[in-house]
Design a protein around this motif. Structure first.
Motif, PDB file in Angstrom:
ATOM      1  N   ILE A 128       0.818  -1.223   0.000  1.00  0.00           N
ATOM      2  CA  ILE A 128       0.000   0.000   0.000  1.00  0.00           C
ATOM      3  C   ILE A 128       0.855   1.279   0.000  1.00  0.00           C
ATOM      4  O   ILE A 128       0.539   2.226  -0.725  1.00  0.00           O
ATOM      5  N   PRO A 129       1.950   1.326   0.758  1.00  0.00           N
ATOM      6  CA  PRO A 129       2.777   2.555   0.705  1.00  0.00           C
ATOM      7  C   PRO A 129       3.360   2.833  -0.672  1.00  0.00           C
ATOM      8  O   PRO A 129       3.781   3.956  -0.950  1.00  0.00           O
ATOM      9  N   PHE A 130       3.390   1.836  -1.545  1.00  0.00           N
ATOM     10  CA  PHE A 130       3.969   1.994  -2.882  1.00  0.00           C
ATOM     11  C   PHE A 130       2.898   2.185  -3.959  1.00  0.00           C
ATOM     12  O   PHE A 130       3.227   2.290  -5.142  1.00  0.00           O
ATOM     13  N   MET A 131       1.624   2.224  -3.553  1.00  0.00           N
ATOM     14  CA  MET A 131       0.556   2.398  -4.527  1.00  0.00           C
ATOM     15  C   MET A 131       0.488   3.845  -4.998  1.00  0.00           C
ATOM     16  O   MET A 131       0.621   4.782  -4.204  1.00  0.00           O
ATOM     17  N   ALA A 132       0.272   4.001  -6.281  1.00  0.00           N
ATOM     18  CA  ALA A 132       0.099   5.343  -6.848  1.00  0.00           C
ATOM     19  C   ALA A 132      -1.254   5.910  -6.446  1.00  0.00           C
ATOM     20  O   ALA A 132      -2.199   5.164  -6.180  1.00  0.00           O
ATOM     21  N   GLU A 133      -1.340   7.237  -6.388  1.00  0.00           N
ATOM     22  CA  GLU A 133      -2.644   7.855  -6.133  1.00  0.00           C
ATOM     23  C   GLU A 133      -3.605   7.464  -7.250  1.00  0.00           C
ATOM     24  O   GLU A 133      -3.234   7.447  -8.423  1.00  0.00           O
ATOM     25  N   LYS A 134      -4.819   7.112  -6.860  1.00  0.00           N
ATOM     26  CA  LYS A 134      -5.841   6.616  -7.791  1.00  0.00           C
ATOM     27  C   LYS A 134      -5.449   5.278  -8.407  1.00  0.00           C
ATOM     28  O   LYS A 134      -5.904   4.905  -9.487  1.00  0.00           O
ATOM     29  N   GLY A 135      -4.595   4.535  -7.673  1.00  0.00           N
ATOM     30  CA  GLY A 135      -4.229   3.192  -8.099  1.00  0.00           C
ATOM     31  C   GLY A 135      -5.352   2.204  -7.808  1.00  0.00           C
ATOM     32  O   GLY A 135      -6.343   2.534  -7.154  1.00  0.00           O
ATOM     33  N   LYS A 136      -5.155   0.986  -8.286  1.00  0.00           N
ATOM     34  CA  LYS A 136      -6.209  -0.022  -8.194  1.00  0.00           C
ATOM     35  C   LYS A 136      -5.704  -1.287  -7.497  1.00  0.00           C
ATOM     36  O   LYS A 136      -4.593  -1.750  -7.770  1.00  0.00           O
ATOM     37  N   ILE A 137      -6.541  -1.822  -6.617  1.00  0.00           N
ATOM     38  CA  ILE A 137      -6.290  -3.134  -6.029  1.00  0.00           C
ATOM     39  C   ILE A 137      -7.504  -3.993  -6.354  1.00  0.00           C
ATOM     40  O   ILE A 137      -8.631  -3.642  -6.002  1.00  0.00           O
ATOM     41  N   THR A 138      -7.275  -5.102  -7.043  1.00  0.00           N
ATOM     42  CA  THR A 138      -8.361  -6.003  -7.435  1.00  0.00           C
ATOM     43  C   THR A 138      -8.089  -7.383  -6.865  1.00  0.00           C
ATOM     44  O   THR A 138      -7.042  -7.975  -7.123  1.00  0.00           O
ATOM     45  N   ILE A 139      -9.025  -7.866  -6.079  1.00  0.00           N
ATOM     46  CA  ILE A 139      -8.873  -9.164  -5.422  1.00  0.00           C
ATOM     47  C   ILE A 139      -9.818 -10.164  -6.080  1.00  0.00           C
ATOM     48  O   ILE A 139     -11.039  -9.971  -6.096  1.00  0.00           O
ATOM     49  N   LYS A 193     -12.633   0.391   4.062  1.00  0.00           N
ATOM     50  CA  LYS A 193     -12.950   1.217   5.237  1.00  0.00           C
ATOM     51  C   LYS A 193     -11.699   1.725   5.938  1.00  0.00           C
ATOM     52  O   LYS A 193     -11.684   2.837   6.467  1.00  0.00           O
ATOM     53  N   ARG A 194     -10.655   0.919   5.938  1.00  0.00           N
ATOM     54  CA  ARG A 194      -9.471   1.252   6.725  1.00  0.00           C
ATOM     55  C   ARG A 194      -8.529   2.234   6.033  1.00  0.00           C
ATOM     56  O   ARG A 194      -7.679   2.823   6.699  1.00  0.00           O
ATOM     57  N   ILE A 195      -8.632   2.386   4.739  1.00  0.00           N
ATOM     58  CA  ILE A 195      -7.715   3.323   4.069  1.00  0.00           C
ATOM     59  C   ILE A 195      -8.485   4.376   3.283  1.00  0.00           C
ATOM     60  O   ILE A 195      -8.130   4.735   2.164  1.00  0.00           O
ATOM     61  N   LYS A 196      -9.514   4.898   3.902  1.00  0.00           N
ATOM     62  CA  LYS A 196     -10.335   5.925   3.259  1.00  0.00           C
ATOM     63  C   LYS A 196      -9.534   7.161   2.882  1.00  0.00           C
ATOM     64  O   LYS A 196      -9.865   7.870   1.937  1.00  0.00           O
ATOM     65  N   ASP A 197      -8.474   7.437   3.633  1.00  0.00           N
ATOM     66  CA  ASP A 197      -7.692   8.644   3.374  1.00  0.00           C
ATOM     67  C   ASP A 197      -6.836   8.515   2.129  1.00  0.00           C
ATOM     68  O   ASP A 197      -6.340   9.504   1.601  1.00  0.00           O
ATOM     69  N   LYS A 198      -6.656   7.289   1.634  1.00  0.00           N
ATOM     70  CA  LYS A 198      -5.853   7.080   0.430  1.00  0.00           C
ATOM     71  C   LYS A 198      -6.769   6.993  -0.784  1.00  0.00           C
ATOM     72  O   LYS A 198      -7.829   6.383  -0.726  1.00  0.00           O
ATOM     73  N   LYS A 199      -6.367   7.584  -1.871  1.00  0.00           N
ATOM     74  CA  LYS A 199      -7.197   7.599  -3.079  1.00  0.00           C
ATOM     75  C   LYS A 199      -6.906   6.351  -3.906  1.00  0.00           C
ATOM     76  O   LYS A 199      -6.122   6.367  -4.856  1.00  0.00           O
ATOM     77  N   LEU A 200      -7.530   5.241  -3.491  1.00  0.00           N
ATOM     78  CA  LEU A 200      -7.353   3.972  -4.190  1.00  0.00           C
ATOM     79  C   LEU A 200      -8.716   3.390  -4.550  1.00  0.00           C
ATOM     80  O   LEU A 200      -9.713   3.634  -3.855  1.00  0.00           O
ATOM     81  N   TYR A 201      -8.734   2.604  -5.611  1.00  0.00           N
ATOM     82  CA  TYR A 201      -9.956   1.906  -6.022  1.00  0.00           C
ATOM     83  C   TYR A 201      -9.762   0.424  -5.720  1.00  0.00           C
ATOM     84  O   TYR A 201      -8.937  -0.247  -6.345  1.00  0.00           O
ATOM     85  N   ILE A 202     -10.520  -0.070  -4.741  1.00  0.00           N
ATOM     86  CA  ILE A 202     -10.333  -1.426  -4.224  1.00  0.00           C
ATOM     87  C   ILE A 202     -11.602  -2.233  -4.483  1.00  0.00           C
ATOM     88  O   ILE A 202     -12.678  -1.871  -3.997  1.00  0.00           O
ATOM     89  N   ASN A 203     -11.484  -3.312  -5.229  1.00  0.00           N
ATOM     90  CA  ASN A 203     -12.652  -4.096  -5.606  1.00  0.00           C
ATOM     91  C   ASN A 203     -12.332  -5.583  -5.641  1.00  0.00           C
ATOM     92  O   ASN A 203     -11.165  -5.984  -5.641  1.00  0.00           O
ATOM     93  N   ALA A 204     -13.390  -6.377  -5.703  1.00  0.00           N
ATOM     94  CA  ALA A 204     -13.258  -7.824  -5.872  1.00  0.00           C
ATOM     95  C   ALA A 204     -13.852  -8.222  -7.223  1.00  0.00           C
ATOM     96  O   ALA A 204     -14.609  -7.463  -7.830  1.00  0.00           O
ATOM     97  N   PHE A 205     -13.502  -9.416  -7.670  1.00  0.00           N
ATOM     98  CA  PHE A 205     -13.893  -9.874  -9.005  1.00  0.00           C
ATOM     99  C   PHE A 205     -14.139 -11.372  -8.980  1.00  0.00           C
ATOM    100  O   PHE A 205     -13.431 -12.104  -8.295  1.00  0.00           O
ATOM    101  N   THR A 206     -15.154 -11.828  -9.708  1.00  0.00           N
ATOM    102  CA  THR A 206     -15.310 -13.259  -9.937  1.00  0.00           C
ATOM    103  C   THR A 206     -15.249 -13.538 -11.434  1.00  0.00           C
ATOM    104  O   THR A 206     -15.924 -12.864 -12.222  1.00  0.00           O
ATOM    105  N   PRO A 207     -14.454 -14.529 -11.840  1.00  0.00           N
ATOM    106  CA  PRO A 207     -14.413 -14.904 -13.253  1.00  0.00           C
ATOM    107  C   PRO A 207     -15.513 -15.890 -13.614  1.00  0.00           C
ATOM    108  O   PRO A 207     -15.683 -16.232 -14.781  1.00  0.00           O
ATOM    109  N   GLY A 208     -16.258 -16.368 -12.589  1.00  0.00           N
ATOM    110  CA  GLY A 208     -17.214 -17.441 -12.810  1.00  0.00           C
ATOM    111  C   GLY A 208     -16.501 -18.787 -12.841  1.00  0.00           C
ATOM    112  O   GLY A 208     -15.277 -18.879 -12.698  1.00  0.00           O
ATOM    113  N   PHE A 209     -17.260 -19.832 -13.010  1.00  0.00           N
ATOM    114  CA  PHE A 209     -16.710 -21.191 -13.078  1.00  0.00           C
ATOM    115  C   PHE A 209     -16.114 -21.391 -14.469  1.00  0.00           C
ATOM    116  O   PHE A 209     -16.825 -21.348 -15.472  1.00  0.00           O
ATOM    117  N   LEU A 210     -14.805 -21.592 -14.525  1.00  0.00           N
ATOM    118  CA  LEU A 210     -14.093 -21.683 -15.802  1.00  0.00           C
ATOM    119  C   LEU A 210     -13.689 -23.125 -16.091  1.00  0.00           C
ATOM    120  O   LEU A 210     -12.732 -23.636 -15.493  1.00  0.00           O
TER     121      LEU A 210
END
Length: 297
Positions: A128-139, A193-210
């Motif tokens: 997280i300290p190395f994430m760019a402003e408006k960076g993305k984390i996708t889980i 919730k925990r990093i509201k002060d940082k401008k990051l886009y944090i989301n989850a993703f499902t590819p479905g059953f492949l």
């Protein structure tokens, strides 16, 4: 390292969804440095060569990580710092293993919990300290965070400690995979919730059953299972081409600015299960996970 390239890191990049997503990014986005974070370096380097031959994109880098090992995660982050690649625009936590895997990680935790959740929990927090402003984390999670009732009639949150160190009954249950994917969502929603002060886009993703691939550490998905899902739960099926394209876009396109949401096999979002929004469970998982990894901070 002076460069105009945006840095993207994706774990589990040499197999399945990770491999196809890297191919898509390499084809479509020449402005990205793509770090393929993989457990098997020999396999990853072969894959890198294949993708380069296909796309002629030279911005592919292989780095070693095994998300089942906290020391390996820590070493990856240290090596990233030394490489001086700069700020990270996008981090995709994709590596995962499935429900037929058993045993403990080198740190003594259930191998599925360690690989699918705990290693990525440490990785994200260290990066997280190395994430760019408006960076993305996708889980990358799964709709199997909420398995069909007939598959798991007694499915419920068993508690974070039991996920990490299952008893004899749970240890033999494929429910461990679903619980690990539920952990992915608890982590995603709590992280927002925990990093509201940082401008990051944090989301989850499902590819479905492949059907095209098994998860790392497993053989190909048995034909009988593919048939059962296709016949009884067609809404859960995924198409590799579509899911990889969607994950590529979510991870790289600046116009996608969702936060704290769940992408369903596309760039469209849906609600997850009622259980996945339980804030007490999310906080419990965070506290225990933080305790497990604290010596690596």
């Amino acid at each position: 390292m002076a460069s105009n390239l945006k840095t993207l890191i994706i774990t589990g990049a040499s197999n399945g969804l990770g491999y196809e997503t890297v191919r898509k990014i390499a084809q479509k986005r020449k402005d990205f440095r793509i770090i393929m974070a993989c457990r098997n370096l020999a396999k990853a380097n072969k894959v890198k060569e294949q993708i380069f031959n296909e796309t002629q994109n030279p911005n592919l880098i292989v780095m070693e990580i095994d998300t089942s090992s906290l020391e390996s995660v820590k070493n990856f982050v240290e090596n990233y710092k030394k490489a001086n690649y700069g700020k990270i625009y996008s981090l995709v936590c994709n590596a995962g293993i499935g429900g037929s895997c058993s045993g403990n990680s080198v740190d003594g935790y259930d191998i599925i919990f360690a690989t699918n959740h705990l290693g990525h929990f440490l990785l994200v927090n260290l990066l997280i300290p190395f994430m760019a402003e408006k960076g993305k984390i996708t889980i990358v999670s799964s709709d199997m965070h909420d398995p069909p009732k007939e598959w798991a009639p007694n499915y419920h949150w068993v508690g974070a400690e039991k996920c990490a160190k299952p008893d004899e009954n749970l240890d033999k249950s494929p429910m461990r995979y679903s619980l690990s994917k539920l952990c992915n969502l608890y982590f995603t929603y709590e992280l927002v919730k925990r990093i509201k002060d940082k401008k990051l886009y944090i989301n989850a993703f499902t590819p479905g059953f492949l059907p095209e691939t098994g998860l790392s550490g497993e053989k190909k998905i048995p034909p009988e299972m593919i048939k059962r899902v296709a016949e009884n739960h067609p809404q859960r099926m995924g198409i590799m081409e579509n899911s990889a394209s969607a994950l590529c876009d979510i991870a790289t396109l600046e116009e996608i600015k969702n936060n704290g949401e769940f992408f369903d096999r596309s760039t469209k979002t849906i609600k997850t299960s009622e259980l996945s929004y339980n804030e007490d469970n999310a906080k419990e998982l965070w506290a225990l996970s933080e305790n497990y990894v604290k010596k690596y901070y």
